[in-house]
Scaffold this active site. Structure first.
Site, PDB file in Angstrom:
ATOM      1  N   GLU A   1       0.812  -1.222   0.000  1.00  0.00           N
ATOM      2  CA  GLU A   1       0.000   0.000   0.000  1.00  0.00           C
ATOM      3  C   GLU A   1       0.844   1.270   0.000  1.00  0.00           C
ATOM      4  O   GLU A   1       0.497   2.265  -0.646  1.00  0.00           O
ATOM      5  CB  GLU A   1      -0.924   0.004   1.224  1.00  0.00           C
ATOM      6  N   ASP A   2       1.983   1.247   0.715  1.00  0.00           N
ATOM      7  CA  ASP A   2       2.740   2.485   0.944  1.00  0.00           C
ATOM      8  C   ASP A   2       4.081   2.562   0.220  1.00  0.00           C
ATOM      9  O   ASP A   2       4.784   3.566   0.335  1.00  0.00           O
ATOM     10  CB  ASP A   2       2.999   2.666   2.453  1.00  0.00           C
TER      11      ASP A   2
END
Length: 736
Positions: A78-79
């Site tokens: 996600e990051d």
């Protein structure tokens, strides 16, 4: 600091898996450290602190290696620039699926606009269904975020705390993980009502020494009595958590001085037999409070919790609560579904044994009714209600003595649908403890319920939806009505087909040969003839399409002439030679060459529709649907100008060209209806060319929408999805 936390993680895993190989765990840590790099949290600490903390929480639940690794990597996709495919390649598919499942949930944020939030929760329950570990990782993620919520802005603190109490703490409760549930609730209270939280903390602190002295005296007395009779037990006092005290103060309108069970006594024994043995001794030592004994061993809670609870009057006249359970029951009470995790070296871990699968039936029920709800507000309301109801429940008995757990406030209707949907649908009455009761009777603990059914029953009433408590009953009732509407649509569709055939003087029984009928329903993607009739009944298909297709098949089989003589004559008069012309639109017009082909605006045909050509004066051939009102109402003289036309290379045309179609939607006049309709069209990638809406005197909304589609098959799919929107009564294709 991350390195120290990682070493603590390894130490925790070694306690329950001493022979474990930690190479993959270390590989995951190194990847997370490299991927997150210089990222920092709001606190200013390295971001790596968070995923390692999540993994530590999972290790405290004694989860398997794959869960621990996914916990470390849960924010990498996600990051950072890493993808799920990268995780799969570097580790394995199982870990990649867990990371992907949690990643999809990462964007959830609490907002008053439940329409937006609901879609994220739908994803969460689908991910849970595939692998329950997804939600365990998510719970650990949320718990650590709550522990560090102090660094967030105040409005974010309240948002996260509210979402936790609405969804995540109830989920932890449903999964039986009190260790996480209790801490989540206390932390959430701290940010939602700081004044009340710190007031409770301070007052308990002042009372702690006196209460501990009192409880310790009870504990010592119980220990001595158990030793005398030879029952081995671990006896200790424990404080109630702050949120449970807060709820009791609010719900019962009490001050903290009026709450006596701030502390409880717990006994952990070796066997179920010893549980009841301890209960007998306790009741001899102290006077039990009537009506305050609960046997969750014989009748466990839906979240697997088992224990004996009794409230007694202590030596100083003050009541206290006693809980008695085995060590295995205690583990289940603390860790819930996680306590039943079975780890297998070298094999895929299985989250739950078959014997445990029934204990998450509620998840399957949520998945069942969430598919039937396109109204996101309704979905969120039912979801919160469904997660909350089992925090307070009642149990009842069938005539044969089986125990049924129901939400508090349930009725005999809920009971009937819990037994079986057929029992609920045929229900005409109920007896409770031998007496006839009304449908809205509230079930009480210990009620013996007998459902009265009749084959002559007309089925459930819509009024039942106003009194039932469980989402299971609501779902089954709604399913019955949907099925009934299908029966009505089948009847309506058959009538429309018969009427159309009569207006055309066509012998329908003769046309309805088995092979022709099968060809028709297969052509339109249905499994049987009734489904075709239902589609005609609700407007998804036109009766003219069906009859004309049956007629065409009949003619092919019996080798009749396709063209009437008058049309052949008209064709010969308007062309020097009979040929077939293929237009760029994918239309074949028989008997015409070098003549323009255009689509009529009155009925907007699309690939897959039954079509016919009409020879215009000076404008070539216009293509119409065979059910076009303008074609149906042609005079005999004009009918001589009709010419056979058909689609060619439909798949190629459908992929390269778009065709206009106009739909009319009849629906409830409710907030969000336009959003729901637009979402269906957007999800299908359908361009909207125009949209008009109006309301009627009977609180209905009428939407006229012009869209661009590839073919009739896509239009049928869109029509079905529009019908699934809550409050939509009819979807029809219109003639301009």
């Amino acid at each position: 600091m991350p390195e120290k936390a990682f070493q603590e993680l390894i130490t925790k895993i070694k306690k329950y898996h001493p022979a474990e190989n930690f190479d993959l765990v270390e590989k995951a840590y190194n990847l997370a450290r490299e991927a997150h790099g210089k990222q920092v949290r709001k606190s200013g600490e390295p971001y790596l602190i968070h995923p390692v903390a999540v993994a530590n929480i999972l290790a405290e639940l004694e989860l398997d290696k794959e869960s621990i690794i996914a916990g470390i990597l849960h924010d990498v996709v996600e990051d950072t620039d890493y993808t799920v495919e990268d995780i799969k390649e570097m580790f394995n598919e199982e870990i990649a699926l867990l990371v992907d499942g949690v990643t999809k949930l990462g964007a959830i944020s609490y907002t008053s606009k439940e329409e937006i939030q609901a879609e994220n929760y739908r994803k969460m329950f689908l991910a849970m269904a595939k692998d329950i570990r997804v939600i365990l990782i998510k719970l650990a993620d949320r718990l650590h975020n709550l522990r560090t919520l102090i660094y967030m802005p105040e409005h974010k603190q309240k948002e996260k705390a509210k979402e936790t109490l609405d969804i995540y703490a109830p989920l932890a409760h449903r999964l039986g993980i009190s260790k996480i549930k209790v801490e989540m609730e206390d932390l959430a209270l701290r940010y939602l009502d700081k004044e009340a939280y710190y007031d409770i903390v301070e007052k308990i602190k002042r009372k702690r020494s006196d209460r501990e002295r009192y409880i310790n005296s009870v504990v010592e007395n119980v220990r001595e009595q158990l030793e005398e009779v030879g029952i081995e037990a671990e006896v200790f006092g424990r404080p109630k958590h702050f949120f449970s005290i807060y709820k009791k103060m609010v719900n019962q309108n009490k001050t903290i001085d009026q709450i006596y069970d701030l502390f409880a006594v717990r006994a952990i024994v070796d066997s179920v037999k010893d549980c009841y043995g301890v209960l007998g001794i306790i009741h001899e030592l102290y006077t039990p409070v009537p009506g305050r004994f609960k046997d969750y061993i014989a009748m466990p809670k839906p979240n697997m919790y088992q224990s004996l609870h009794t409230t007694l009057i202590g030596p100083e006249g003050e009541p206290f609560e006693m809980q008695i359970r085995t060590l295995e029951m205690h583990r289940t009470a603390e860790f819930g579904i996680a306590a039943h995790w079975k780890y297998k070296e070298g094999k895929t871990a299985q989250s739950i044994e078959r014997s445990e699968e029934q204990k998450i039936d509620w998840l399957r029920q949520i998945l069942e009714w969430q598919r039937d709800m396109s109204d996101n507000k309704e979905f969120m309301d039912v979801l919160k209600s469904d997660l909350d109801v089992y925090s307070d429940q009642v149990y009842a008995f069938t005539p044969s003595g089986d125990v049924i757990n129901l939400p508090k406030g349930s009725t005999p209707i809920d009971f009937a649908y819990y037994i079986h949907s057929a029992v609920g649908n045929k229900m005409v009455g109920a007896r409770v403890n031998g007496k006839i009761v009304t449908f809205d009777y509230k079930v009480r603990n210990g009620d013996r319920i007998e459902i009265i059914t009749s084959q002559n029953s007309s089925g459930p009433s819509r009024d039942w939806l106003k009194v039932v408590k469980s989402s299971q009953a609501k779902t089954k009732i709604n399913q019955w009505f949907r099925k009934q509407f299908k029966e009505e649509n089948i009847t309506k569709g058959k009538d429309l087909i018969e009427k159309y055939a009569k207006t055309k003087n066509l012998p329908l029984p003769k046309l309805m040969e088995a092979e022709a009928m099968e060809m028709v329903y297969r052509k339109y993607g249905f499994k049987d003839w009734d489904s075709v009739c239902a589609a005609v009944g609700h407007g998804g298909l036109k009766e003219g399409q069906i009859v004309n297709r049956l007629q065409e098949q009949y003619k092919k089989k019996h080798k009749e002439e396709v063209h009437p003589e008058d049309i052949i004559k008209e064709i010969n008069e308007n062309s020097s030679k009979v040929t077939s012309k293929k237009s760029k639109s994918g239309i074949i017009v028989k008997g015409i060459e070098d003549l323009a082909v255009r689509f009529s605006r009155c009925c907007s045909p699309v690939p897959g529709d039954e079509i016919v050509g009409f020879i215009t004066r000076g404008r070539g051939v216009s293509i119409h649907r065979t059910d076009c009102v303008n074609m149906i109402n042609l005079t005999d003289e004009e009918r001589a100008r009709l010419i056979e036309a058909e689609w060619q290379f439909i798949e190629k045309v459908a992929s390269n060209m778009l065709y206009k179609a106009e739909l009319q939607i009849d629906a409830d006049d409710r907030s969000g209806m336009l959003v729901d309709v637009s979402r269906v069209l957007t999800d299908e990638g359908v361009p909207i060319r125009s949209m008009n809406a109006r309301t009627t005197n009977n609180h209905r909304s009428i939407f006229n929408i012009t869209i661009e589609i590839r073919n009739a098959e896509q239009l049928n799919i869109i029509t079905k999805k529009l019908y699934n929107i809550s409050g939509v009564y009819d979807v029809m294709r219109t003639n301009s």
